[in-house]
Design a protein around this motif. Structure first.
Motif, PDB file in Angstrom:
ATOM      1  N   LEU A  10       0.835  -1.205   0.000  1.00 56.04           N
ATOM      2  CA  LEU A  10       0.000   0.000   0.000  1.00 56.04           C
ATOM      3  C   LEU A  10       0.871   1.257   0.000  1.00 56.04           C
ATOM      4  CD1 LEU A  10      -2.747  -1.096   2.565  1.00 56.04           C
ATOM      5  CD2 LEU A  10      -3.050  -0.741   0.099  1.00 56.04           C
ATOM      6  N   ARG A  11       1.953   1.214   0.765  1.00 60.78           N
ATOM      7  CA  ARG A  11       2.884   2.350   0.782  1.00 60.78           C
ATOM      8  C   ARG A  11       3.460   2.580  -0.615  1.00 60.78           C
ATOM      9  NH1 ARG A  11       8.244   1.123   3.812  1.00 60.78           N
ATOM     10  NH2 ARG A  11       8.576   0.026   1.845  1.00 60.78           N
ATOM     11  N   GLN A  12       3.856   1.482  -1.280  1.00 60.49           N
ATOM     12  CA  GLN A  12       4.434   1.609  -2.613  1.00 60.49           C
ATOM     13  C   GLN A  12       3.413   2.130  -3.613  1.00 60.49           C
ATOM     14  OE1 GLN A  12       7.590   1.242  -3.027  1.00 60.49           O
ATOM     15  NE2 GLN A  12       7.678   1.564  -5.247  1.00 60.49           N
ATOM     16  N   HIS A  13       2.184   1.653  -3.487  1.00 61.63           N
ATOM     17  CA  HIS A  13       1.099   2.137  -4.363  1.00 61.63           C
ATOM     18  C   HIS A  13       0.898   3.636  -4.180  1.00 61.63           C
ATOM     19  CE1 HIS A  13      -2.846   2.831  -6.070  1.00 61.63           C
ATOM     20  NE2 HIS A  13      -3.337   3.098  -4.876  1.00 61.63           N
ATOM     21  N   ALA A  14       0.829   4.074  -2.931  1.00 57.45           N
ATOM     22  CA  ALA A  14       0.625   5.500  -2.654  1.00 57.45           C
ATOM     23  C   ALA A  14       1.815   6.312  -3.140  1.00 57.45           C
ATOM     24  CB  ALA A  14       0.404   5.716  -1.163  1.00 57.45           C
ATOM     25  N   TYR A  15       3.010   5.814  -2.876  1.00 56.68           N
ATOM     26  CA  TYR A  15       4.225   6.507  -3.303  1.00 56.68           C
ATOM     27  C   TYR A  15       4.251   6.687  -4.815  1.00 56.68           C
ATOM     28  CZ  TYR A  15       9.119   6.891  -4.748  1.00 56.68           C
ATOM     29  OH  TYR A  15      10.276   7.263  -5.370  1.00 56.68           O
ATOM     30  N   GLU A  16       4.012   5.615  -5.552  1.00 62.74           N
ATOM     31  CA  GLU A  16       4.104   5.676  -7.015  1.00 62.74           C
ATOM     32  C   GLU A  16       3.036   6.578  -7.606  1.00 62.74           C
ATOM     33  OE1 GLU A  16       3.984   1.634  -8.306  1.00 62.74           O
ATOM     34  OE2 GLU A  16       6.041   1.198  -7.625  1.00 62.74           O
ATOM     35  N   LEU A  75      -6.093  12.447   0.157  1.00 65.81           N
ATOM     36  CA  LEU A  75      -5.238  11.486  -0.533  1.00 65.81           C
ATOM     37  C   LEU A  75      -5.547  10.054  -0.117  1.00 65.81           C
ATOM     38  CD1 LEU A  75      -1.774  13.280  -0.421  1.00 65.81           C
ATOM     39  CD2 LEU A  75      -3.113  12.761  -2.463  1.00 65.81           C
ATOM     40  N   ALA A  76      -5.783   9.849   1.180  1.00 68.82           N
ATOM     41  CA  ALA A  76      -6.104   8.503   1.662  1.00 68.82           C
ATOM     42  C   ALA A  76      -7.377   7.988   1.010  1.00 68.82           C
ATOM     43  CB  ALA A  76      -6.240   8.509   3.183  1.00 68.82           C
ATOM     44  N   ALA A  77      -8.378   8.865   0.878  1.00 74.71           N
ATOM     45  CA  ALA A  77      -9.632   8.467   0.245  1.00 74.71           C
ATOM     46  C   ALA A  77      -9.428   8.202  -1.246  1.00 74.71           C
ATOM     47  CB  ALA A  77     -10.692   9.546   0.453  1.00 74.71           C
ATOM     48  N   GLU A  78      -8.686   9.077  -1.901  1.00 74.50           N
ATOM     49  CA  GLU A  78      -8.458   8.940  -3.342  1.00 74.50           C
ATOM     50  C   GLU A  78      -7.700   7.658  -3.673  1.00 74.50           C
ATOM     51  OE1 GLU A  78      -5.665  11.037  -6.732  1.00 74.50           O
ATOM     52  OE2 GLU A  78      -6.322  12.246  -5.021  1.00 74.50           O
ATOM     53  N   LEU A  79      -6.701   7.326  -2.848  1.00 78.77           N
ATOM     54  CA  LEU A  79      -5.843   6.180  -3.124  1.00 78.77           C
ATOM     55  C   LEU A  79      -6.312   4.912  -2.432  1.00 78.77           C
ATOM     56  CD1 LEU A  79      -2.414   8.012  -2.736  1.00 78.77           C
ATOM     57  CD2 LEU A  79      -3.625   7.478  -4.859  1.00 78.77           C
ATOM     58  N   ASP A  80      -7.356   5.035  -1.594  1.00 80.19           N
ATOM     59  CA  ASP A  80      -7.922   3.895  -0.872  1.00 80.19           C
ATOM     60  C   ASP A  80      -6.863   3.221   0.002  1.00 80.19           C
ATOM     61  OD1 ASP A  80      -9.915   2.160  -0.053  1.00 80.19           O
ATOM     62  OD2 ASP A  80      -9.601   0.760  -1.717  1.00 80.19           O
ATOM     63  N   VAL A  81      -6.166   4.051   0.789  1.00 79.71           N
ATOM     64  CA  VAL A  81      -5.186   3.535   1.743  1.00 79.71           C
ATOM     65  C   VAL A  81      -5.422   4.206   3.085  1.00 79.71           C
ATOM     66  CG1 VAL A  81      -3.450   3.098  -0.032  1.00 79.71           C
ATOM     67  CG2 VAL A  81      -3.453   5.295   1.173  1.00 79.71           C
ATOM     68  N   PRO A 123       0.349   3.858   5.768  1.00 75.83           N
ATOM     69  CA  PRO A 123       1.129   3.725   4.535  1.00 75.83           C
ATOM     70  C   PRO A 123       1.220   5.022   3.747  1.00 75.83           C
ATOM     71  CG  PRO A 123      -0.963   2.570   4.338  1.00 75.83           C
ATOM     72  CD  PRO A 123      -0.810   2.949   5.773  1.00 75.83           C
ATOM     73  N   LEU A 124       0.188   5.878   3.850  1.00 76.36           N
ATOM     74  CA  LEU A 124       0.239   7.166   3.156  1.00 76.36           C
ATOM     75  C   LEU A 124       1.366   8.024   3.721  1.00 76.36           C
ATOM     76  CD1 LEU A 124      -0.895   9.237   1.186  1.00 76.36           C
ATOM     77  CD2 LEU A 124      -2.474   9.975   2.987  1.00 76.36           C
ATOM     78  N   ARG A 125       1.477   8.089   5.037  1.00 72.15           N
ATOM     79  CA  ARG A 125       2.536   8.895   5.649  1.00 72.15           C
ATOM     80  C   ARG A 125       3.918   8.331   5.321  1.00 72.15           C
ATOM     81  NH1 ARG A 125      -0.745   9.716  11.353  1.00 72.15           N
ATOM     82  NH2 ARG A 125      -2.046  11.468  10.621  1.00 72.15           N
ATOM     83  N   GLU A 126       4.020   7.012   5.272  1.00 77.11           N
ATOM     84  CA  GLU A 126       5.294   6.403   4.885  1.00 77.11           C
ATOM     85  C   GLU A 126       5.643   6.769   3.444  1.00 77.11           C
ATOM     86  OE1 GLU A 126       4.573   2.294   5.621  1.00 77.11           O
ATOM     87  OE2 GLU A 126       5.099   2.411   7.751  1.00 77.11           O
ATOM     88  N   ALA A 127       4.630   6.799   2.571  1.00 73.94           N
ATOM     89  CA  ALA A 127       4.850   7.189   1.174  1.00 73.94           C
ATOM     90  C   ALA A 127       5.309   8.635   1.078  1.00 73.94           C
ATOM     91  CB  ALA A 127       3.573   6.977   0.368  1.00 73.94           C
ATOM     92  N   LEU A 128       4.710   9.508   1.881  1.00 74.21           N
ATOM     93  CA  LEU A 128       5.091  10.919   1.873  1.00 74.21           C
ATOM     94  C   LEU A 128       6.530  11.103   2.351  1.00 74.21           C
ATOM     95  CD1 LEU A 128       1.809  12.565   3.214  1.00 74.21           C
ATOM     96  CD2 LEU A 128       2.683  12.628   0.862  1.00 74.21           C
ATOM     97  N   GLN A 129       6.958  10.272   3.300  1.00 79.25           N
ATOM     98  CA  GLN A 129       8.341  10.348   3.767  1.00 79.25           C
ATOM     99  C   GLN A 129       9.314   9.956   2.654  1.00 79.25           C
ATOM    100  OE1 GLN A 129       8.274   7.825   7.226  1.00 79.25           O
ATOM    101  NE2 GLN A 129       7.363   9.388   8.552  1.00 79.25           N
ATOM    102  N   LEU A 130       8.937   8.942   1.865  1.00 81.01           N
ATOM    103  CA  LEU A 130       9.777   8.551   0.725  1.00 81.01           C
ATOM    104  C   LEU A 130       9.836   9.672  -0.314  1.00 81.01           C
ATOM    105  CD1 LEU A 130       8.610   4.846   0.174  1.00 81.01           C
ATOM    106  CD2 LEU A 130      10.743   5.627   1.215  1.00 81.01           C
ATOM    107  N   LEU A 131       8.701  10.319  -0.535  1.00 83.77           N
ATOM    108  CA  LEU A 131       8.662  11.422  -1.495  1.00 83.77           C
ATOM    109  C   LEU A 131       9.478  12.614  -1.012  1.00 83.77           C
ATOM    110  CD1 LEU A 131       4.905  11.031  -2.366  1.00 83.77           C
ATOM    111  CD2 LEU A 131       6.769  10.828  -4.008  1.00 83.77           C
ATOM    112  N   GLN A 132       9.545  12.786   0.310  1.00 83.31           N
ATOM    113  CA  GLN A 132      10.394  13.839   0.861  1.00 83.31           C
ATOM    114  C   GLN A 132      11.860  13.528   0.565  1.00 83.31           C
ATOM    115  OE1 GLN A 132      10.423  16.358   4.903  1.00 83.31           O
ATOM    116  NE2 GLN A 132      10.868  14.213   5.250  1.00 83.31           N
ATOM    117  N   GLN A 133      12.233  12.254   0.660  1.00 76.97           N
ATOM    118  CA  GLN A 133      13.601  11.853   0.344  1.00 76.97           C
ATOM    119  C   GLN A 133      13.922  12.110  -1.123  1.00 76.97           C
ATOM    120  OE1 GLN A 133      14.219   7.776   1.611  1.00 76.97           O
ATOM    121  NE2 GLN A 133      13.281   8.172   3.603  1.00 76.97           N
ATOM    122  N   ASP A 134      12.926  12.007  -1.995  1.00 81.57           N
ATOM    123  CA  ASP A 134      13.105  12.285  -3.423  1.00 81.57           C
ATOM    124  C   ASP A 134      13.184  13.781  -3.705  1.00 81.57           C
ATOM    125  OD1 ASP A 134      13.067   9.628  -4.115  1.00 81.57           O
ATOM    126  OD2 ASP A 134      10.982   9.610  -4.775  1.00 81.57           O
TER     127      ASP A 134
END
Length: 245
Positions: free
Chosen positions: A17-23, A45-51, A55-66
């Motif tokens: 789910l984290r990877q789905h949200a991240y991508e 975002l959670a509603a839009e991505l159904d997560v 996992p959404l916050r984990e995805a946002l942390q990865l995007l911050q690293q990017d």
């Protein structure tokens, strides 16, 4: 106590789910569905991505690293501003590291790698003929990534990998640059790499990257619209409530 398989399955599900949200969020930012400086509302975002939020916050942390997202503690997140200074800094790095990548690719690329690079250039040509600007931006970004792959230098790859998303983002933000000229410059880089002429490959790569600097900086001055304070930006809107019936 839950079985080991259940715990592993739960962890894998959250990672998926984290990877789905991240991508998906990454795609929306890079493809300009979410503009620089836009507020990212977790609930929406959670509603839009159904997560769920975790996992959404984990995805946002990865995007911050990017470098694509700015997180403000206890307030929220915004799409990173992409200012004129940010673009200048990115070009400073690209003019050094991408030139080195082209030089090494000319020294080390094999026939299989050259064939893949040629196919990618053909994809860019096709997109250019169709005037499909998002496809042009994506194809050109991939061409640059493949040169880094052909450099066969893991340390160089690790240095450029964090810039990959921002470089793709830049290509989408500057997709109105002359695509025919970019295609021609890519042809020159490919010819030099295929000839295993390291000096010419480095010179062509520098000319190509540098030629886009001033136009990109001028565009950045338009799209960035002045400085953005992430703290103030995350104070913005609350989720709209439905009016009572």
């Amino acid at each position: 106590m839950p079985a080991v398989e259940e715990l592993t399955g739960s962890a894998n599900d959250r990672k998926s789910l984290r990877q789905h949200a991240y991508e998906e969020i990454r795609r929306q930012i890079v493809d300009l569905g979410l503009a620089p400086g836009s507020r990212l509302v977790e609930r929406d975002l959670a509603a839009e991505l159904d997560v769920s939020r975790i996992p959404l916050r984990e995805a946002l942390q990865l995007l911050q690293q990017d470098g694509l997202v700015v997180l403000v503690p206890r307030q929220g997140a915004i799409v990173s501003p992409f200012s004129e200074n940010d673009v200048r800094d990115l070009f400073d790095v690209r003019e050094s590291l991408e030139v080195l990548a082209a030089r090494l690719a000319a020294e080390r690329a094999d026939e299989e790698g050259l064939a893949r690079l040629s196919e990618q250039l053909e994809a860019a040509r096709t997109a250019t003929l169709k005037r499909d600007r998002p496809a042009i931006a994506a194809a050109n970004a991939k061409f640059h990534q493949m040169i880094v792959d052909l450099s066969a230098n893991p340390l160089l790859e690790s240095l450029l990998r964090p810039l990959e998303a921002r470089t793709q983002w830049l290509f989408h933000l500057t997709k109105d640059r002359d695509p025919g000229r970019q295609c021609h410059e890519h042809e020159e880089i490919l010819a030099a790499i295929a000839a295993h002429d390291a000096d010419r490959a480095a010179e062509s790569a520098f000319h190509h990257v540098h030629s886009g600097r001033e136009a990109s900086l001028a565009m950045a001055a338009e799209w960035s619209g002045g400085s953005i304070d992430p703290v103030e930006a995350t104070k913005g809107r609350r989720r709209a409530r439905s009016e009572p019936t």
